[in-house]
Design an enzyme around this catalytic site. Sequence first.
Site, PDB file in Angstrom:
ATOM      1  N   ASP A   1      62.713  63.714  45.199  1.00  0.00           N
ATOM      2  CA  ASP A   1      61.456  64.217  45.771  1.00  0.00           C
ATOM      3  C   ASP A   1      61.659  65.698  46.051  1.00  0.00           C
ATOM      4  O   ASP A   1      62.791  66.210  46.002  1.00  0.00           O
ATOM      5  CB  ASP A   1      61.133  63.476  47.082  1.00  0.00           C
ATOM      6  CG  ASP A   1      59.842  63.971  47.732  1.00  0.00           C
ATOM      7  OD1 ASP A   1      58.881  64.266  46.999  1.00  0.00           O
ATOM      8  OD2 ASP A   1      59.792  64.078  48.974  1.00  0.00           O
TER       9      ASP A   1
ATOM     10  N   CYS B   1      57.896  61.606  43.995  1.00  0.00           N
ATOM     11  CA  CYS B   1      57.094  62.751  44.413  1.00  0.00           C
ATOM     12  C   CYS B   1      55.822  62.699  43.572  1.00  0.00           C
ATOM     13  O   CYS B   1      55.891  62.838  42.346  1.00  0.00           O
ATOM     14  CB  CYS B   1      57.868  64.040  44.151  1.00  0.00           C
ATOM     15  SG  CYS B   1      56.925  65.527  44.495  1.00  0.00           S
TER      16      CYS B   1
ATOM     17  N   GLU C   1      56.942  67.688  57.488  1.00  0.00           N
ATOM     18  CA  GLU C   1      58.276  68.308  57.367  1.00  0.00           C
ATOM     19  C   GLU C   1      58.665  68.976  58.693  1.00  0.00           C
ATOM     20  O   GLU C   1      59.835  69.092  59.013  1.00  0.00           O
ATOM     21  CB  GLU C   1      58.298  69.328  56.224  1.00  0.00           C
ATOM     22  CG  GLU C   1      57.995  68.716  54.858  1.00  0.00           C
ATOM     23  CD  GLU C   1      59.231  68.429  53.997  1.00  0.00           C
ATOM     24  OE1 GLU C   1      60.235  69.113  54.161  1.00  0.00           O
ATOM     25  OE2 GLU C   1      59.162  67.524  53.148  1.00  0.00           O
TER      26      GLU C   1
ATOM     27  N   HIS D   1      55.051  61.660  51.629  1.00  0.00           N
ATOM     28  CA  HIS D   1      55.167  62.021  53.044  1.00  0.00           C
ATOM     29  C   HIS D   1      54.190  61.222  53.918  1.00  0.00           C
ATOM     30  O   HIS D   1      54.403  61.084  55.114  1.00  0.00           O
ATOM     31  CB  HIS D   1      54.856  63.500  53.243  1.00  0.00           C
ATOM     32  CG  HIS D   1      55.937  64.425  52.785  1.00  0.00           C
ATOM     33  ND1 HIS D   1      56.325  64.534  51.473  1.00  0.00           N
ATOM     34  CD2 HIS D   1      56.719  65.291  53.473  1.00  0.00           C
ATOM     35  CE1 HIS D   1      57.284  65.429  51.370  1.00  0.00           C
ATOM     36  NE2 HIS D   1      57.545  65.911  52.570  1.00  0.00           N
TER      37      HIS D   1
END
Length: 263
Positions: free
Chosen positions: A6, A69, A152, A186
Amino acid sequence: MIGIFDSGVGGMTVAHAVEQALPGYDLVYFGDLARAPYGSKSPETIRRYACQNIDFLLAKGARLIIIACNSAASVSGEEMLARYQPPIFDVINPAVARVASLVRQSGGRLRVGIIGTRATVRSGVYAQKIAAAAPDCQVLSQECPLLVPLVEEGWLDKRETKMILRRYLHPLRARQVESLVLACTHYPLLKGLIVPRIGRRVTIIDSSVEVSSHLAWYLKSHPELDASLARGGVSRFYVSDVTEAAQAIADKIFGRRIELIPA
Ligand code: DGL
């Protein structure tokens, strides 16, 4: 070994789901933190990164690759499938298959929302693949470029994150989508915030769960490949940059301390 990559730590939601679906199988993960996010880069650049990441994982002993991803899979998935000999899986096809099965169950009509990065949504790949698999399905896509940086950064329960989510989800909620594809690895980390904002009756399709169950099914029907995969229960996590925030998210996803190995 099962190789997974990813742009950052989001793909660890896929690695975690694979650990649960296939306990004991060795994993090698690469998170390209130094070059993340991919979602705002050009398709050419993302393709180049995808090749480099796959080469890295194959050199570490991976026998199959999961592109964990959506941004990379949406612009390079089909090309990588053709370019490499070892089997390549992505997070898109299993999620599309799940949408198609929900459409069949619903009698052919369904409004499906897609949320993803700019690269994923603008590639149009989900809309095209869903249209091919389930032509009567109505697809509504929403790009959500602020969500990856928030995840993140570890802002998983902040007021600002909730506000931004409400804003992104509003058009989909207003059109009364019945299913919502989390088309970014995510986003499972935001599921607890997404569900009440999109509506509790909406079926959430989590690409990490879909790809791991697809892989488990695939290995059952490909015993030679299955037998070639090491089963020492070893998972290694390489990253192109080690940050405190990434460490915290990795530990949170797995519920244990994850050693991030600088690549
Ligand atoms: N994890 C990536 C995805 O699934 C998004 C992160 C990025 O844009 O780099 O699309």
